[in-house]
Enzyme design. Structure first.
Site, PDB file in Angstrom:
ATOM      1  N   ARG A  59       0.864  -1.168   0.146  1.00  0.00           N
ATOM      2  CA  ARG A  59      -0.173  -0.162   0.059  1.00  0.00           C
ATOM      3  C   ARG A  59       0.933   1.237   0.022  1.00  0.00           C
ATOM      4  O   ARG A  59       0.248   2.418   0.163  1.00  0.00           O
ATOM      5  CB  ARG A  59      -1.066  -0.101   1.306  1.00  0.00           C
ATOM      6  CG  ARG A  59      -1.969  -0.979   0.935  1.00  0.00           C
ATOM      7  CD  ARG A  59      -3.129  -0.706   1.947  1.00  0.00           C
ATOM      8  NE  ARG A  59      -3.107   0.004   2.989  1.00  0.00           N
ATOM      9  CZ  ARG A  59      -3.127  -0.200   4.337  1.00  0.00           C
ATOM     10  NH1 ARG A  59      -2.771  -1.467   4.712  1.00  0.00           N
ATOM     11  NH2 ARG A  59      -2.973   0.610   5.097  1.00  0.00           N
ATOM     12  N   ASN A  60       2.183   1.182   0.073  1.00  0.00           N
ATOM     13  CA  ASN A  60       2.855   2.274  -0.111  1.00  0.00           C
ATOM     14  C   ASN A  60       2.881   2.989  -1.392  1.00  0.00           C
ATOM     15  O   ASN A  60       3.011   2.009  -2.420  1.00  0.00           O
ATOM     16  CB  ASN A  60       4.360   2.047   0.294  1.00  0.00           C
ATOM     17  CG  ASN A  60       5.494   3.239   0.574  1.00  0.00           C
ATOM     18  OD1 ASN A  60       5.280   4.101  -0.370  1.00  0.00           O
ATOM     19  ND2 ASN A  60       6.015   3.421   1.723  1.00  0.00           N
ATOM     20  N   ALA A  61       2.700   3.953  -1.630  1.00  0.00           N
ATOM     21  CA  ALA A  61       2.529   4.885  -2.773  1.00  0.00           C
ATOM     22  C   ALA A  61       3.794   5.169  -3.695  1.00  0.00           C
ATOM     23  O   ALA A  61       3.669   5.585  -5.021  1.00  0.00           O
ATOM     24  CB  ALA A  61       1.613   6.043  -2.770  1.00  0.00           C
ATOM     25  N   THR A 100       5.285   8.650   1.400  1.00  0.00           N
ATOM     26  CA  THR A 100       4.174   7.779   0.421  1.00  0.00           C
ATOM     27  C   THR A 100       3.836   6.813   1.281  1.00  0.00           C
ATOM     28  O   THR A 100       2.927   5.707   0.606  1.00  0.00           O
ATOM     29  CB  THR A 100       5.162   7.016  -0.740  1.00  0.00           C
ATOM     30  OG1 THR A 100       6.330   6.526  -0.157  1.00  0.00           O
ATOM     31  CG2 THR A 100       5.715   8.478  -1.315  1.00  0.00           C
TER      32      THR A 100
END
Length: 164
Positions: A38-40, A141
């Site tokens: 889920r890190n952008a 992020t």
């Protein structure tokens, strides 16, 4: 738990350094920068520089370096339970000035979130006085920084592309 960061992901000609604070649990497990699903970070970099965030890890690093972006962390090691920066104890800084000497084309540092920026300032305050070096804090992020939408993060992170 005593943790160690990764070596820098850099290549000749890089112009921008993106600094995290310290890899999270999933990143350490996979031995990859920004491995949490889920890190952008990778979707943002892929959007900015035109590569798929689904590429194998080594190819993603190569694409970043080809775009003249290097990755590293403010910290070389620390004590921490879990992944939250707020749990970091006994921080040990990375040699950011040494990296800048090794890659003299770097003229901008973008810190991925508050902790990265604060550790950089605490341990390498002299860098902030250099007129030839831009240093900026960008929104994290991380999925923990849920107050920003992906679109808001992308808009802020576009500064990286402008700097290369």
């Amino acid at each position: 738990m005593s943790l160690r960061s990764f070596p820098p992901a850099a290549a000749e000609g890089v112009r921008v350094l993106v600094l995290g604070s310290m890899p999270g649990v999933e990143s350490l497990r996979q031995q990859q920068y920004y491995a949490h699903p889920r890190n952008a970070f990778w979707p943002i970099m892929g959007t900015l520089f035109g590569f798929s965030p689904a590429l194998p890890y080594k190819k993603r690093l190569a694409e970043l370096n080809r775009a003249r972006v290097a990755l590293w962390d403010s910290l070389a090691g620390c004590e921490r339970s879990g992944s939250l920066d707020s749990n970091i104890r006994e921080p040990v800084p990375n040699d950011i000035p040494g990296l800048l000497e090794q890659y003299p084309d770097i003229h901008a540092i973008f810190c991925n979130g508050t902790a990265s920026y604060q550790f950089l300032k605490k341990y390498h305050g002299a860098l902030f006085r250099r007129s030839d070096l831009e240093i900026r804090q960008l929104p994290s992020t991380s999925p923990a920084a849920a107050m920003y939408s992906f679109e808001q993060k992308l808009k802020c992170w576009a500064a990286v592309k402008k700097a290369v």
